[in-house]
Design an enzyme around this catalytic site. Structure first.
Site, PDB file in Angstrom:
ATOM      1  N   ASN A  11     -12.845  -2.765   2.578  1.00 44.71           N
ATOM      2  CA  ASN A  11     -13.724  -1.601   2.635  1.00 44.71           C
ATOM      3  C   ASN A  11     -14.629  -1.627   1.405  1.00 44.71           C
ATOM      4  O   ASN A  11     -14.162  -1.863   0.289  1.00 44.71           O
ATOM      5  CB  ASN A  11     -12.892  -0.323   2.648  1.00 44.71           C
ATOM      6  CG  ASN A  11     -12.056  -0.192   3.912  1.00 44.71           C
ATOM      7  OD1 ASN A  11     -12.492  -0.594   4.987  1.00 44.71           O
ATOM      8  ND2 ASN A  11     -10.859   0.353   3.790  1.00 44.71           N
TER       9      ASN A  11
ATOM     10  N   GLY B 107     -15.780   3.194   3.553  1.00 52.37           N
ATOM     11  CA  GLY B 107     -14.457   3.814   3.477  1.00 52.37           C
ATOM     12  C   GLY B 107     -13.669   3.421   2.241  1.00 52.37           C
ATOM     13  O   GLY B 107     -12.450   3.623   2.192  1.00 52.37           O
ATOM     14  N   GLN B 108     -14.345   2.868   1.219  1.00 49.57           N
ATOM     15  CA  GLN B 108     -13.635   2.479  -0.003  1.00 49.57           C
ATOM     16  C   GLN B 108     -13.320   3.716  -0.833  1.00 49.57           C
ATOM     17  O   GLN B 108     -14.215   4.512  -1.137  1.00 49.57           O
ATOM     18  CB  GLN B 108     -14.489   1.500  -0.824  1.00 49.57           C
ATOM     19  CG  GLN B 108     -13.755   0.983  -2.063  1.00 49.57           C
ATOM     20  CD  GLN B 108     -14.570  -0.059  -2.844  1.00 49.57           C
ATOM     21  OE1 GLN B 108     -15.726  -0.330  -2.517  1.00 49.57           O
ATOM     22  NE2 GLN B 108     -13.964  -0.618  -3.859  1.00 49.57           N
TER      23      GLN B 108
ATOM     24  N   HIS C  66     -10.325  -4.757  -3.377  1.00 48.41           N
ATOM     25  CA  HIS C  66      -9.009  -5.036  -2.807  1.00 48.41           C
ATOM     26  C   HIS C  66      -9.155  -5.471  -1.355  1.00 48.41           C
ATOM     27  O   HIS C  66     -10.015  -4.983  -0.625  1.00 48.41           O
ATOM     28  CB  HIS C  66      -8.079  -3.829  -2.912  1.00 48.41           C
ATOM     29  CG  HIS C  66      -8.678  -2.540  -2.431  1.00 48.41           C
ATOM     30  ND1 HIS C  66      -9.592  -1.812  -3.153  1.00 48.41           N
ATOM     31  CD2 HIS C  66      -8.504  -1.861  -1.273  1.00 48.41           C
ATOM     32  CE1 HIS C  66      -9.942  -0.738  -2.483  1.00 48.41           C
ATOM     33  NE2 HIS C  66      -9.304  -0.750  -1.325  1.00 48.41           N
ATOM     34  N   LEU C  67      -8.287  -6.394  -0.991  1.00 48.71           N
ATOM     35  CA  LEU C  67      -8.238  -6.914   0.376  1.00 48.71           C
ATOM     36  C   LEU C  67      -6.981  -6.362   1.037  1.00 48.71           C
ATOM     37  O   LEU C  67      -5.875  -6.548   0.526  1.00 48.71           O
ATOM     38  CB  LEU C  67      -8.186  -8.444   0.310  1.00 48.71           C
ATOM     39  CG  LEU C  67      -7.974  -9.227   1.600  1.00 48.71           C
ATOM     40  CD1 LEU C  67      -9.101  -8.994   2.595  1.00 48.71           C
ATOM     41  CD2 LEU C  67      -7.854 -10.728   1.280  1.00 48.71           C
ATOM     42  N   HIS C  68      -7.159  -5.659   2.153  1.00 44.28           N
ATOM     43  CA  HIS C  68      -6.009  -5.146   2.908  1.00 44.28           C
ATOM     44  C   HIS C  68      -5.497  -6.244   3.843  1.00 44.28           C
ATOM     45  O   HIS C  68      -6.283  -6.822   4.603  1.00 44.28           O
ATOM     46  CB  HIS C  68      -6.408  -3.965   3.801  1.00 44.28           C
ATOM     47  CG  HIS C  68      -6.865  -2.730   3.099  1.00 44.28           C
ATOM     48  ND1 HIS C  68      -6.077  -1.601   2.976  1.00 44.28           N
ATOM     49  CD2 HIS C  68      -8.042  -2.409   2.513  1.00 44.28           C
ATOM     50  CE1 HIS C  68      -6.747  -0.648   2.347  1.00 44.28           C
ATOM     51  NE2 HIS C  68      -7.947  -1.112   2.056  1.00 44.28           N
TER      52      HIS C  68
ATOM     53  N   ASP D 208       0.842  -1.195   0.000  1.00 44.89           N
ATOM     54  CA  ASP D 208       0.000   0.000   0.000  1.00 44.89           C
ATOM     55  C   ASP D 208       0.879   1.247   0.000  1.00 44.89           C
ATOM     56  O   ASP D 208       1.893   1.316   0.709  1.00 44.89           O
ATOM     57  CB  ASP D 208      -0.912  -0.010   1.236  1.00 44.89           C
ATOM     58  CG  ASP D 208      -2.053   0.991   1.123  1.00 44.89           C
ATOM     59  OD1 ASP D 208      -3.208   0.558   1.012  1.00 44.89           O
ATOM     60  OD2 ASP D 208      -1.768   2.216   1.153  1.00 44.89           O
ATOM     61  N   ILE D 209       0.490   2.236  -0.781  1.00 47.22           N
ATOM     62  CA  ILE D 209       1.283   3.462  -0.907  1.00 47.22           C
ATOM     63  C   ILE D 209       1.219   4.310   0.373  1.00 47.22           C
ATOM     64  O   ILE D 209       2.117   5.117   0.630  1.00 47.22           O
ATOM     65  CB  ILE D 209       0.796   4.262  -2.145  1.00 47.22           C
ATOM     66  CG1 ILE D 209       1.893   5.187  -2.654  1.00 47.22           C
ATOM     67  CG2 ILE D 209      -0.490   5.029  -1.865  1.00 47.22           C
ATOM     68  CD1 ILE D 209       1.616   5.738  -4.044  1.00 47.22           C
TER      69      ILE D 209
HETATM   70  P1  DGP Z   1      -9.588   1.782   0.418  1.00 50.22           P
HETATM   71  O1  DGP Z   1      -9.745   2.985   1.292  1.00 50.22           O
HETATM   72  O2  DGP Z   1     -10.014   0.497   1.107  1.00 50.22           O
HETATM   73  O3  DGP Z   1     -10.227   1.968  -0.933  1.00 50.22           O
HETATM   74  O4  DGP Z   1      -8.020   1.627   0.211  1.00 50.22           O
HETATM   75  C1  DGP Z   1      -7.340   2.066  -0.902  1.00 50.22           C
HETATM   76  C2  DGP Z   1      -5.867   1.942  -0.592  1.00 50.22           C
HETATM   77  O5  DGP Z   1      -5.154   2.022  -1.807  1.00 50.22           O
HETATM   78  C3  DGP Z   1      -5.308   3.031   0.310  1.00 50.22           C
HETATM   79  O6  DGP Z   1      -4.831   2.431   1.527  1.00 50.22           O
HETATM   80  C4  DGP Z   1      -4.168   3.637  -0.468  1.00 50.22           C
HETATM   81  C5  DGP Z   1      -3.934   2.647  -1.582  1.00 50.22           C
HETATM   82  N1  DGP Z   1      -3.548   3.240  -2.851  1.00 50.22           N
HETATM   83  C6  DGP Z   1      -4.224   4.201  -3.535  1.00 50.22           C
HETATM   84  N2  DGP Z   1      -3.580   4.481  -4.672  1.00 50.22           N
HETATM   85  C7  DGP Z   1      -2.490   3.670  -4.714  1.00 50.22           C
HETATM   86  C8  DGP Z   1      -1.446   3.504  -5.663  1.00 50.22           C
HETATM   87  O7  DGP Z   1      -1.374   4.144  -6.716  1.00 50.22           O
HETATM   88  N3  DGP Z   1      -0.485   2.578  -5.360  1.00 50.22           N
HETATM   89  C9  DGP Z   1      -0.532   1.839  -4.208  1.00 50.22           C
HETATM   90  N4  DGP Z   1       0.451   0.957  -4.007  1.00 50.22           N
HETATM   91  N5  DGP Z   1      -1.512   1.971  -3.302  1.00 50.22           N
HETATM   92  C10 DGP Z   1      -2.479   2.886  -3.554  1.00 50.22           C
END
Ligand code: DGP
Length: 113
Positions: free
Chosen positions: A86, A92-93, A99-101, A29-30
């Site tokens: 989410n 909170g999506q 995607h699964l965290h 995650d970024i």
């Molecule tokens: P959610 O809130 O559940 O939709 O989480 C989205 C997640 O995606 C958030 O924790 C940040 C991550 N994210 C968003 N854009 C990027 C990206 O371009 N690269 C990566 N690696 N993660 C990203």
């Protein structure tokens, strides 16, 4: 379609990938919220888990969970971790690709914010 996670899955957007197979891609995650924070996404675009309808989708969701627990073991998260999906605005999506965290490496709290 303009989707960040489709771009990561097809390699056109860079990410730190930790696992991939024919069905899913897992990358860091970024904006990590813990020492380990990995996103596991299906290669095929699905906006959210609410879009899962078919027996193939059911298998895919099981595969996401299996990949997540294997990655947790590989990361040495022997004391526990959290898996989160989410869903939708109130869930909170923020990225409209399922995607699964996988979050671990610190103690978690309940209820979530
Ligand atoms: P959610 O809130 O559940 O939709 O989480 C989205 C997640 O995606 C958030 O924790 C940040 C991550 N994210 C968003 N854009 C990027 C990206 O371009 N690269 C990566 N690696 N993660 C990203």
């Amino acid at each position: 379609m303009d989707c960040i996670f489709c771009g990561i899955a097809d390699g056109s957007i860079p990410a730190t990938t930790v696992f991939s197979d024919d069905q899913v891609v897992a990358f860091r995650d970024i904006h990590p919220v813990a020492k380990t924070h990995i996103l596991i996404v299906p290669r095929r675009h699905m906006t959210s888990i609410a879009d899962a309808t078919s027996p193939a989708d059911e298998l895919l969701l099981g595969h996401l969970l299996f990949v997540a627990k294997d990655l947790a073991a590989s990361a040495g998260l022997d004391h526990g971790y959290r898996l989160v999906i989410n869903t939708g605005a109130e869930g909170g999506q923020t990225v409209g690709h399922l995607h699964l965290h996988l979050i671990g490496g610190r103690s978690m709290h309940w209820p979530p914010g």
